[in-house]
Motif scaffolding. Structure first.
Motif, mmCIF file in Angstrom:
data_model
loop_
_atom_site.group_PDB
_atom_site.id
_atom_site.type_symbol
_atom_site.label_atom_id
_atom_site.label_comp_id
_atom_site.label_asym_id
_atom_site.label_seq_id
_atom_site.Cartn_x
_atom_site.Cartn_y
_atom_site.Cartn_z
ATOM 1 N N GLY A 136 0.650 -1.285 -0.010
ATOM 2 C CA GLY A 136 0.244 0.114 -0.083
ATOM 3 C C GLY A 136 0.678 1.238 0.037
ATOM 4 O O GLY A 136 0.468 2.577 -0.238
ATOM 5 N N SER A 158 2.242 7.663 -1.625
ATOM 6 C CA SER A 158 1.049 7.277 -0.979
ATOM 7 C C SER A 158 1.237 6.116 0.215
ATOM 8 O O SER A 158 2.212 5.406 0.051
ATOM 9 C CB SER A 158 0.079 6.740 -2.027
ATOM 10 N N GLU A 159 0.372 6.023 1.103
ATOM 11 C CA GLU A 159 0.340 5.177 2.181
ATOM 12 C C GLU A 159 -0.961 4.879 2.546
ATOM 13 O O GLU A 159 -1.879 5.694 2.613
ATOM 14 C CB GLU A 159 0.933 5.555 3.131
ATOM 15 N N LEU A 160 -1.487 3.546 2.548
ATOM 16 C CA LEU A 160 -2.725 3.057 2.949
ATOM 17 C C LEU A 160 -3.091 3.463 4.340
ATOM 18 O O LEU A 160 -2.321 3.370 5.367
ATOM 19 C CB LEU A 160 -2.716 1.534 2.746
ATOM 20 N N SER A 163 -8.403 -0.193 4.714
ATOM 21 C CA SER A 163 -8.740 -1.027 3.777
ATOM 22 C C SER A 163 -9.631 -2.055 4.293
ATOM 23 O O SER A 163 -9.811 -2.406 5.318
ATOM 24 C CB SER A 163 -7.521 -1.657 3.199
ATOM 25 N N ALA A 170 -6.304 6.195 1.332
ATOM 26 C CA ALA A 170 -4.833 6.241 1.314
ATOM 27 C C ALA A 170 -4.328 7.680 1.484
ATOM 28 O O ALA A 170 -5.478 8.827 0.843
ATOM 29 C CB ALA A 170 -4.314 5.740 -0.123
#
Length: 188
Positions: A136, A158-160, A163, A170
């Motif tokens: 992610g 980007s970083e999750l 989810s 994100a």
């Protein structure tokens, strides 16, 4: 034997060359291009993607049914918000595609355009491309932009955040360099 009207001789080619050369020097098409003042900024927006229901933002257009989704293609038109909460202010859309490109792991090539519809960047876009893996986290290259972001370049990290089966959120950290007062003037 008479030559056809469509045949050409070396003299004909030479005459055309000199006519084009004369026209080019008589009507120069030159301009001076200035990028203006360089600005560097960092900001964060949140990508809200929905997989199910009437507000679905992602569609799989090719499903190869191979291991690790290799060969699948997804198209998305997700919401960009100022926060991770679904009720936070909408500032635009993230539109693009995901090309599942690895035979050994979940990994995609994702070209995307951030389309800003509100805030200080309204009517501007940023274009980015890069790889996303199953973790992610991703870094994508910003390769251009429009509006406020003319001649932009930089990085989109980007970083999750969350989810689920229904969707994901994100965080997009945008590090961008762009120019103000871009100008082009004709030189006579």
């Amino acid at each position: 034997m008479a030559s056809s009207p469509h045949s050409s001789s070396p003299i004909h080619h030479l005459l055309v060359f000199f006519l084009l050369f004369a026209a080019a020097t008589a009507f120069p098409v030159t301009s001076e291009f200035e990028l203006g003042i360089q600005k560097r900024i960092h900001f964060r927006v949140y990508f809200h993607e929905t997989f199910l229901g009437p507000d679905n933002t992602t569609v799989t257009v090719v499903n190869m049914s191979l291991p690790y989704t290799f060969g699948d293609i997804d198209i998305f038109d997700a919401v960009l918000r100022v926060g991770s909460d679904a009720s936070s202010t909408v500032v635009g859309r993230a539109q693009g595609a995901g090309f599942h490109m690895s035979q050994q792991e979940e990994a995609s090539l994702i070209p995307l355009v951030l389309v800003f519809t509100a805030g200080e960047f309204a009517d501007s876009t940023l274009t980015a491309i890069g790889r996303l893996d199953a973790s992610g986290k991703a870094e994508r290259a910003i390769v251009g932009g429009t509006g406020v972001f003319q001649y932009a370049w930089g990085k989109l990290a980007s970083e999750l955040v969350t989810s689920s089966v229904e969707g994901l959120v994100a965080a997009f950290d945008v590090y961008v360099i762009y120019y103000t007062d871009v100008g082009c003037s004709a030189i006579t």
